[in-house]
Design a protein around this motif. Structure first.
Motif, PDB file in Angstrom:
ATOM      1  N   GLN A 190       0.689  -1.313   0.043  1.00 38.45           N
ATOM      2  CA  GLN A 190      -0.189   0.107   0.137  1.00 38.45           C
ATOM      3  C   GLN A 190       0.986   1.385   0.064  1.00 38.45           C
ATOM      4  N   VAL A 191       1.962   1.283   0.644  1.00 35.88           N
ATOM      5  CA  VAL A 191       2.811   2.449   0.645  1.00 35.88           C
ATOM      6  C   VAL A 191       4.119   2.346  -0.366  1.00 35.88           C
ATOM      7  N   GLY A 192       3.941   1.368  -1.465  1.00 33.19           N
ATOM      8  CA  GLY A 192       4.966   1.228  -2.362  1.00 33.19           C
ATOM      9  C   GLY A 192       6.315   0.872  -1.948  1.00 33.19           C
ATOM     10  N   ARG A 193       6.241  -0.236  -0.989  1.00 28.68           N
ATOM     11  CA  ARG A 193       7.597  -0.588  -0.491  1.00 28.68           C
ATOM     12  C   ARG A 193       7.539  -2.072  -0.376  1.00 28.68           C
ATOM     13  N   LEU A 194       6.744  -2.841  -1.239  1.00 28.52           N
ATOM     14  CA  LEU A 194       6.764  -4.201  -1.098  1.00 28.52           C
ATOM     15  C   LEU A 194       7.958  -4.837  -1.637  1.00 28.52           C
ATOM     16  N   SER A 195       8.592  -4.425  -2.510  1.00 29.67           N
ATOM     17  CA  SER A 195       9.789  -4.861  -2.896  1.00 29.67           C
ATOM     18  C   SER A 195      10.888  -4.983  -2.107  1.00 29.67           C
ATOM     19  N   GLU A 196      11.077  -3.599  -1.385  1.00 30.08           N
ATOM     20  CA  GLU A 196      12.015  -3.304  -0.351  1.00 30.08           C
ATOM     21  C   GLU A 196      11.496  -4.519   0.685  1.00 30.08           C
ATOM     22  N   GLU A 197      10.510  -4.707   1.352  1.00 33.12           N
ATOM     23  CA  GLU A 197       9.919  -5.541   2.233  1.00 33.12           C
ATOM     24  C   GLU A 197      10.596  -6.960   1.937  1.00 33.12           C
ATOM     25  N   LEU A 198      10.254  -7.342   0.481  1.00 27.90           N
ATOM     26  CA  LEU A 198      10.423  -8.724   0.244  1.00 27.90           C
ATOM     27  C   LEU A 198      12.023  -8.928   0.124  1.00 27.90           C
ATOM     28  N   ILE A 199      12.835  -7.710  -0.153  1.00 24.40           N
ATOM     29  CA  ILE A 199      14.213  -8.065  -0.070  1.00 24.40           C
ATOM     30  C   ILE A 199      14.618  -7.960   1.565  1.00 24.40           C
ATOM     31  N   ARG A 200      14.191  -7.309   2.288  1.00 28.22           N
ATOM     32  CA  ARG A 200      14.592  -7.296   3.671  1.00 28.22           C
ATOM     33  C   ARG A 200      14.244  -8.687   4.382  1.00 28.22           C
ATOM     34  N   LEU A 201      13.084  -9.226   4.115  1.00 25.35           N
ATOM     35  CA  LEU A 201      12.585 -10.352   4.553  1.00 25.35           C
ATOM     36  C   LEU A 201      13.568 -11.472   3.973  1.00 25.35           C
ATOM     37  N   GLY A 202      13.863 -11.493   2.599  1.00 30.28           N
ATOM     38  CA  GLY A 202      14.581 -12.326   2.088  1.00 30.28           C
ATOM     39  C   GLY A 202      15.968 -12.411   2.756  1.00 30.28           C
ATOM     40  N   ARG A 203      16.670 -11.718   3.587  1.00 29.72           N
ATOM     41  CA  ARG A 203      17.863 -11.558   4.461  1.00 29.72           C
ATOM     42  C   ARG A 203      17.793 -12.428   5.600  1.00 29.72           C
ATOM     43  N   ILE A 204      16.495 -12.683   6.016  1.00 34.16           N
ATOM     44  CA  ILE A 204      16.305 -13.614   7.125  1.00 34.16           C
ATOM     45  C   ILE A 204      16.369 -15.034   6.862  1.00 34.16           C
ATOM     46  N   PRO A 205      17.570 -15.583   7.536  1.00 34.08           N
ATOM     47  CA  PRO A 205      17.669 -17.080   7.090  1.00 34.08           C
ATOM     48  C   PRO A 205      16.383 -17.977   7.168  1.00 34.08           C
ATOM     49  N   LEU A 206      15.640 -17.909   8.167  1.00 31.64           N
ATOM     50  CA  LEU A 206      14.498 -18.818   8.295  1.00 31.64           C
ATOM     51  C   LEU A 206      13.170 -17.967   8.763  1.00 31.64           C
ATOM     52  N   ILE A 207      12.313 -18.409   7.899  1.00 31.61           N
ATOM     53  CA  ILE A 207      10.926 -17.549   8.265  1.00 31.61           C
ATOM     54  C   ILE A 207       9.995 -18.871   8.303  1.00 31.61           C
ATOM     55  N   ILE A 208       9.293 -18.588   9.478  1.00 32.14           N
ATOM     56  CA  ILE A 208       8.351 -19.791   9.806  1.00 32.14           C
ATOM     57  C   ILE A 208       6.827 -18.874   9.614  1.00 32.14           C
ATOM     58  N   VAL A 209       6.043 -19.614   8.817  1.00 33.16           N
ATOM     59  CA  VAL A 209       4.478 -19.232   8.588  1.00 33.16           C
ATOM     60  C   VAL A 209       3.670 -20.216   9.066  1.00 33.16           C
ATOM     61  N   ASP A 210       3.082 -19.903  10.100  1.00 36.37           N
ATOM     62  CA  ASP A 210       1.886 -20.926  10.787  1.00 36.37           C
ATOM     63  C   ASP A 210       0.753 -20.399  10.196  1.00 36.37           C
ATOM     64  N   GLU A 211      -0.037 -21.443  10.308  1.00 35.80           N
ATOM     65  CA  GLU A 211      -1.455 -21.599  10.085  1.00 35.80           C
ATOM     66  C   GLU A 211      -2.031 -21.098   8.920  1.00 35.80           C
TER      67      GLU A 211
END
Length: 138
Positions: free
Chosen positions: A31-52
């Motif tokens: 919504q604020v035009g920062r999706l690409s930056e957020e995906l890149i930032r999250l891509g730097r986290i070695p492990l992401i857990i998505v529950d439910e």
């Protein structure tokens, strides 16, 4: 959650949230035009857990955001996904069999899939068939 805790104890960075929370985070960034930056930032986290995944059906826009999230991590970083739905029903969750199949393809390509059967650990030791005793007030 136990795998995430063990990863943290081993010194890895881990992020944990429900599928709904991840989608909300991605939608806000979009919504604020920062999706690409957020995906890149999250891509730097070695492990992401998505529950439910599967508890709440995704709207089409949310399904698209979630696909981008998973696709962006494919062959780059680890993801653990928990779901109460078998893969064959993920089309219902994401509202589109094609999107669900593409996501599943990326998730399982290098994955160890663990299917648990039986009662929830939250229900362990509870007798749900028993009617509670009436309180007589004595």
């Amino acid at each position: 959650m136990g795998l995430g805790i063990r990863a943290c104890q081993a010194g890895h960075r881990v992020a944990f949230a429900t599928a709904a929370q991840w989608v909300t985070r991605l939608a806000e960034a979009h919504q604020v035009g920062r999706l690409s930056e957020e995906l890149i930032r999250l891509g730097r986290i070695p492990l992401i857990i998505v529950d439910e995944v599967g508890y709440i059906p995704f709207e089409p826009k949310a399904a698209n955001l979630f696909f981008q999230f998973i696709s962006g991590r494919y062959e780059r970083a680890s993801v653990i996904v928990t779901s109460n739905k078998p893969f064959g029903r993920w089309g219902e969750v994401f509202g589109d069999d094609t999107v669900a199949a593409a996501m599943i393809d990326r998730l399982v390509h290098h994955a160890e899939v663990i299917s648990l059967k039986g009662d929830s650990y939250r229900m362990r030791g509870r007798d749900l068939g028993r009617v509670p005793a009436a309180n007589t007030g004595e």
